[in-house]
Write a protein that holds these residues in place. Structure first.
Motif, PDB file in Angstrom:
ATOM      1  N   ILE A  21      18.991  -3.907 -38.499  1.00 13.89           N
ATOM      2  CA  ILE A  21      19.553  -4.028 -39.844  1.00 13.89           C
ATOM      3  C   ILE A  21      21.039  -3.658 -39.748  1.00 13.89           C
ATOM      4  CG2 ILE A  21      19.617  -3.017 -42.157  1.00 13.89           C
ATOM      5  CD1 ILE A  21      17.308  -4.802 -41.897  1.00 13.89           C
ATOM      6  N   MET A  22      21.899  -4.504 -40.337  1.00 12.70           N
ATOM      7  CA  MET A  22      23.333  -4.242 -40.352  1.00 12.70           C
ATOM      8  C   MET A  22      23.772  -4.052 -41.805  1.00 12.70           C
ATOM      9  SD  MET A  22      26.488  -6.692 -39.111  1.00 12.70           S
ATOM     10  CE  MET A  22      25.942  -6.762 -37.421  1.00 12.70           C
TER      11      MET A  22
ATOM     12  N   TYR B 200      20.575 -15.324 -39.005  1.00 15.45           N
ATOM     13  CA  TYR B 200      20.415 -13.982 -39.547  1.00 15.45           C
ATOM     14  C   TYR B 200      19.868 -14.088 -40.967  1.00 15.45           C
ATOM     15  CZ  TYR B 200      24.871 -15.082 -41.838  1.00 15.45           C
ATOM     16  OH  TYR B 200      25.856 -15.680 -42.575  1.00 15.45           O
ATOM     17  N   LEU B 201      19.317 -12.991 -41.451  1.00 13.35           N
ATOM     18  CA  LEU B 201      18.702 -12.948 -42.768  1.00 13.35           C
ATOM     19  C   LEU B 201      19.546 -12.068 -43.675  1.00 13.35           C
ATOM     20  CD1 LEU B 201      15.983 -13.776 -44.273  1.00 13.35           C
ATOM     21  CD2 LEU B 201      15.248 -11.439 -43.787  1.00 13.35           C
TER      22      LEU B 201
ATOM     23  N   LYS C 292      28.767  -4.677 -51.045  1.00 14.13           N
ATOM     24  CA  LYS C 292      27.866  -4.335 -49.953  1.00 14.13           C
ATOM     25  C   LYS C 292      27.028  -5.564 -49.585  1.00 14.13           C
ATOM     26  CE  LYS C 292      24.123  -1.180 -48.590  1.00 14.13           C
ATOM     27  NZ  LYS C 292      23.274  -0.031 -48.983  1.00 14.13           N
ATOM     28  N   GLU C 293      26.815  -5.726 -48.285  1.00 13.76           N
ATOM     29  CA  GLU C 293      25.918  -6.759 -47.786  1.00 13.76           C
ATOM     30  C   GLU C 293      25.039  -6.140 -46.708  1.00 13.76           C
ATOM     31  OE1 GLU C 293      25.387  -9.738 -48.857  1.00 13.76           O
ATOM     32  OE2 GLU C 293      27.130 -10.068 -50.167  1.00 13.76           O
ATOM     33  N   THR C 294      23.780  -6.597 -46.672  1.00 13.84           N
ATOM     34  CA  THR C 294      22.836  -6.121 -45.661  1.00 13.84           C
ATOM     35  C   THR C 294      22.208  -7.329 -44.985  1.00 13.84           C
ATOM     36  OG1 THR C 294      22.346  -4.142 -46.952  1.00 13.84           O
ATOM     37  CG2 THR C 294      20.792  -4.720 -45.218  1.00 13.84           C
ATOM     38  N   PHE C 295      22.141  -7.277 -43.645  1.00 15.14           N
ATOM     39  CA  PHE C 295      21.595  -8.385 -42.870  1.00 15.14           C
ATOM     40  C   PHE C 295      20.530  -7.878 -41.916  1.00 15.14           C
ATOM     41  CE2 PHE C 295      26.212  -8.650 -43.249  1.00 15.14           C
ATOM     42  CZ  PHE C 295      26.346  -9.748 -44.077  1.00 15.14           C
ATOM     43  N   PHE C 296      19.605  -8.763 -41.613  1.00 11.42           N
ATOM     44  CA  PHE C 296      18.671  -8.515 -40.522  1.00 11.42           C
ATOM     45  C   PHE C 296      18.966  -9.522 -39.421  1.00 11.42           C
ATOM     46  CE2 PHE C 296      14.791  -9.667 -38.243  1.00 11.42           C
ATOM     47  CZ  PHE C 296      14.451  -8.442 -37.693  1.00 11.42           C
ATOM     48  N   ILE C 297      19.178  -9.033 -38.192  1.00 14.84           N
ATOM     49  CA  ILE C 297      19.436  -9.892 -37.037  1.00 14.84           C
ATOM     50  C   ILE C 297      18.261  -9.760 -36.080  1.00 14.84           C
ATOM     51  CG2 ILE C 297      20.985 -10.384 -35.103  1.00 14.84           C
ATOM     52  CD1 ILE C 297      23.246  -9.186 -36.718  1.00 14.84           C
ATOM     53  N   PRO C 298      17.522 -10.849 -35.845  1.00 12.02           N
ATOM     54  CA  PRO C 298      16.347 -10.758 -34.968  1.00 12.02           C
ATOM     55  C   PRO C 298      16.737 -10.474 -33.522  1.00 12.02           C
ATOM     56  CG  PRO C 298      16.782 -13.044 -35.551  1.00 12.02           C
ATOM     57  CD  PRO C 298      17.722 -12.207 -36.374  1.00 12.02           C
ATOM     58  N   GLN C 299      15.832  -9.845 -32.821  1.00  7.43           N
ATOM     59  CA  GLN C 299      16.103  -9.405 -31.449  1.00  7.43           C
ATOM     60  C   GLN C 299      16.433 -10.576 -30.531  1.00  7.43           C
ATOM     61  OE1 GLN C 299      13.423  -6.442 -29.422  1.00  7.43           O
ATOM     62  NE2 GLN C 299      12.940  -8.223 -28.157  1.00  7.43           N
TER      63      GLN C 299
END
Length: 940
Positions: free
Chosen positions: A603-604, A637-638, A660-667
């Motif tokens: 999570i970023m 990315y999500l 603010k922004e939040t991202f999920f980057i898969p492995q």
């Protein structure tokens, strides 16, 4: 001074040919024929035949012609002196026009070396005949003449009887500028016992001798062998006026240290040897001498060490020129550097040329550690590099780096920046210790956004493509788009800041109208620009046409330019807009190991704040991965800030009000040593406002995303073949299939016995026979069934243990989702070796068919066959003599084909039976139809 040696070779014949003509179409007459003796030509001694030649055309001459003249000499008793035509011919190219079908060439000469006239010695009278050939096909005579010759007593020796005397030998260990290498330079004089003119070349040898060096250590082992052709010196034993008119040459040779096996300081023996060009003749060693070699020690690439001194930093706010390069409005960093080891000392450089070079990298960061120097095109972080190839020991190398202020991601005012100087290899995989870190305070000027809209550039009429007009043939070699020499320009324009080109337009071929273009870029308040218009040229430098000068207003504003400053430009419309860049402040960045619907990743979190809200239009944001060379790699990315969460593969419009922004980057989008980034841009084309680099969190350990489970079933019948059925279930998270379609996830397995010996064989997959080998076939990864026929394991029996290596990956980027090994155990029954000996066939209605074929298939493969063209009531058909392997439970198909006189199949009978049933009886009946009463099969 060393003179160039020209060996005697056959002259090449250049001729302009007229179809259908020959020497019979001409009459040749030689005049003023006389012979000179003791003539030297190319240091060879012999006779010279001099003559004039008159050529009379018997037909109308339509073009010029080329003929070849060569002599034949007979003694009075009609003995022919034999010599090669190749060393005695004279080619006459008639380049003057025939007058009244007649032409004359004067002062022609033919040279014949004495060594080619060695069949007879002394003074004698002879008969000379001059022959003429045309295209080496027809021959005519130009006349016969009485001559007198005096051939000296022959002193001819064979090529391999040559001997050499070496003198004035000297050796020096140095850097050779011509070879660009460090090594041993050798010089010596070589005196030949037999000069060139006394060497018999009838055995096909060239008169040259190839000299080379061999170095041996104290044990006699060869540590350098220079016998390869590229390391030899080719010398002809010709008279040298610089060597007291002796057949002597000064030879200079160089031995790179990289080709000497031993290292360090040691004594050795150097030898000078000679051979012929083919290497079939090798002469005894000509010379040897004990020498001391001081070869620099060899080290690994990573062992290189560097010394940096004379470090200097300077802010430039006014235009200056340094080393013919224009510099202004930027930070200049200069230093000198010494490298301890040269390229010849780097072990890896012997086989990998890229390890001859070292790349000095200067990296600028702000007080928070963010990289701040960006590429000229605003695309990503720039990392200027200087390549150094250390050729000379202890040489000084200058490092000159320039960082324009407009390419620094810094706010206006005094700023503290950090400079880091380090060294790496070309691929940025090898990092040396940091050479320099320095904190610098600079005065950063305000950076503006510039918008250039260039339209309707039209150049005036004129005489263009002058070079191509003067040389029309070049039109054959240039693009069809650029029809050179037609008086129409190929317009191309360039946006420049002084001498620096910031943008190049595409070329408008064969048009006086240039192509339109829009450029967005970062500029400073006192930057000024020009639009320079050229006639593009493939063949030489572009031809200048004219200029639009752009003098932007101080601060913000709009400028419209319609008139060129100079040159042959009819019109143009240039709109220039200058505005303030938004102020971006990054409040927080954080990465945390996490998962999304079972899919591991990170999570970023990215928190920010903007100023200059009135100018905010088209702000976009994109996370990604930085390569080792700082290239931004797009990823999927999500974005979890908005609901429902949405997957992106490129930048997305940023709502600046959220902060603010939040991202999920898969492995699967990053590696264990990857760096992540968040990039914020403005407008289209994008202007980079910020790029923040982030490291992976320490707890973000890479793990298998797919964990397969295995199940094994024995004695499974698949298409009539007994198999071991291996099923692999690949449970994957729901989150994985939101990023990837199931068909994009592939896997493969390898089958091993004793964990080392891979078994590669055809297998059944999902009830179908694979066309490829077991170890190389890949299938969609969510579920697989591999069926291994027992008969293919004919060399094994009883309980066996195998190892399966499983690998799953994403097809598009080959990211490994899982790697897994599993042991399996099963029983293999005894495998039979089967051969059908004969088949008996009892025919019915024989008048209806002419031919019968029997085919036996096992596992969809034909394993035996037989046929007959004579149909009788009872026929015994002998099968092909090829056994096959089968499990007792396997099925075979016996196919009977009844064919007519034209070879067409009129009936087909297929009988299936198991191997165990087949071998239960030596004589097994297969059934009948209207063409046959019965078929019997017998085993051997």
């Amino acid at each position: 001074m060393q003179r160039k040696i020209y060996p005697i070779i056959a002259l090449l014949l250049l001729s302009i040919q007229v179809l259908g003509q020959s020497t019979h179409d001409y009459a040749f007459t030689a005049m003023n024929v006389f012979v000179k003796e003791n003539i030297f030509e190319d240091n060879d001694k012999g006779i010279q035949i001099n003559f004039d030649i008159v050529v009379k055309a018997l037909k109308t001459v339509r073009s010029f012609q080329s003929f070849t003249f060569y002599p034949i000499i007979h003694t009075k008793n009609n003995q022919e002196l034999r010599f090669s035509k190749e060393v005695s011919k004279e080619e006459g190219f008639f380049n003057n026009e025939f007058t009244n079908n007649e032409a004359i060439e004067k002062a022609r000469k033919i040279f014949i070396p004495y060594r080619n006239l060695s069949q007879i010695n002394g003074k004698f009278d002879a008969k000379l005949e001059l022959l003429v050939t045309f295209k080496d096909a027809d021959t005519a005579s130009a006349g016969k003449f009485d001559i007198s010759l005096n051939i000296p007593v022959s002193n001819i020796k064979k090529y391999n009887q040559q001997s050499f005397t070496i003198s004035a030998f000297s050796i020096n260990q140095e850097f050779n500028n011509y070879k660009n290498a460090e090594g041993i330079s050798i010089s010596y004089n070589c005196l030949f016992q037999t000069p060139y003119e006394n060497i018999d070349l009838s055995d096909g040898n060239d008169a040259a001798y190839l000299f080379y060096n061999v170095i041996k250590d104290n044990s006699g082992q060869i540590i350098y062998d220079g016998s390869e052709h590229k390391n030899t010196s080719k010398i002809y034993p010709k008279i040298n006026i610089w060597m007291d008119d002796k057949p002597m040459e000064n030879v200079r040779q160089f031995i790179p240290f990289t080709q000497i096996i031993s290292d360090g300081k040691f004594t050795a023996t150097i030898e000078i040897r000679a051979k012929n060009a083919s290497g079939s003749i090798i002469f005894p060693t000509c010379f040897s001498k004990n020498i001391e070699i001081k070869k620099p020690i060899m080290v690994n690439y990573i062992s290189q060490s560097f010394t940096v001194n004379d470090i200097n930093f300077k802010e430039v706010h006014k235009k200056s020129v340094k080393n013919n390069k224009e510099i202004r409005n930027g930070l200049v960093f200069n230093a000198n550097c010494k490298l301890k080891y040269t390229t010849v000392q780097i072990k890896e450089a012997l086989t990998k040329p890229e390890f001859k070079n070292f790349y000095f990298v200067a990296e600028l960061t702000d007080s928070l550690g963010n990289k701040i120097f960006i590429e000229k095109d605003n695309s990503t972080i720039a990392t200027p590099r200087i390549k150094i190839t250390p050729l000379k020991p202890n040489d000084n190398y200058n490092l000159n780096f320039y960082f324009p202020f407009r390419q620094l991601l810094l706010p206006k005012g005094q700023q503290q920046v950090n400079l880091k100087l380090y060294v790496t290899d070309s691929a940025n995989t090898v990092r040396f210790p940091i050479l320099l870190t320095k904190q610098i305070k600079i005065q950063q000027p305000e950076v503006y956004l510039a918008h250039f809209d260039v339209r309707n550039i039209e150049v005036g009429p004129g005489d263009y493509d002058i070079a191509a007009k003067n040389i029309p043939i070049v039109n054959l070699f240039v693009s069809k788009k650029a029809k050179k020499g037609q008086g129409t320009p190929d317009v191309q324009w360039f946006l420049k800041d002084g001498k620096e080109t910031l943008y190049s337009s595409s070329v408008a071929f064969n048009s006086r109208l240039g192509l339109d273009g829009v450029i967005n870029m970062r500029i400073l308040d006192d930057d000024d620009f020009s639009i320079d218009v050229y006639d593009f040229d493939y063949l030489s430098f572009n031809d200048f046409i004219g200029t639009f000068k752009i003098m932007p207003p101080r601060g913000t504003g709009i400028l419209q330019i319609d008139t060129a400053t100079n040159g042959n430009i009819k019109q143009g419309n240039i709109i220039f807009k200058k505005s303030i860049l938004p102020e971006l402040k990054i409040l927080k960045t954080k990465t945390t190991a996490s998962n999304y619907k079972g899919l591991p990743g990170i999570i970023m979190d990215f928190e920010f704040q903007f100023g200059n809200l009135a100018s905010l239009n088209g702000i976009s944001l994109m996370p990604g991965v930085l390569s080792k060379t700082n290239q931004a790699i797009p990823i999927s990315y999500l974005n979890t800030t908005k609901q429902p969460a949405q997957i992106y593969t490129k930048s997305f419009p940023l709502d600046v009000s959220t902060g603010k922004e939040t991202f999920f980057i898969p492995q699967f989008e990053y590696e264990s040593d990857s760096s992540l980034f968040v990039k914020v841009e403005l407008g289209t084309p994008n202007i980079l406002l910020s790029i923040k680099e982030l490291k992976l969190p320490s707890e973000a350990n890479l793990k298998n995303i797919i964990l397969p489970t295995y199940s094994l079933k024995e004695n499974q019948m698949i298409n009539g073949i007994n198999c071991i059925s291996l099923s692999i279930q690949n449970p994957a998270s729901e989150g994985l299939f939101e990023f990837c379609k199931p068909e994009e996830i592939w896997s493969s397995i390898s089958f091993f016995k004793n964990e080392t010996d891979e078994i590669i064989m055809p297998v059944y997959s999902e009830n179908k026979l694979s066309t490829e080998s077991f170890g190389f076939k890949t299938f969609p990864a969510h579920h697989q069934t591999w069926n291994i026929p027992y008969y293919l394991l004919d060399r094994l029996t009883g309980k066996q243990v195998f190892t399966i290596n499983y690998k799953a990956e994403i097809q598009k980027n080959h990211y490994t989702l899982s790697e897994n090994s599993q042991k399996i155990e099963f029983n293999i029954p005894p495998i039979l070796k089967v051969k059908v000996n004969s088949i008996s066939f009892t025919a019915n209605k024989r008048n209806k068919f002419k031919k019968c074929e029997i085919i036996i298939k096992h596992a969809e493969n034909m394993v035996q066959e037989a046929s007959t063209n004579e149909v009788q009531k009872n026929v015994i058909m002998i099968m092909s003599d090829t056994p096959f392997f089968a499990d007792p439970l396997d099925e075979v198909s016996v196919i009977t084909l009844i064919k007519d006189e034209f070879g067409r199949t009129i009936s087909e009978i297929e009988n299936k039976l198991t191997i165990s049933k087949l071998i239960a009886s030596d004589n097994y009946s297969l059934g009948k139809n209207k063409y046959c009463k019965k078929i019997k099969i017998g085993l051997k």
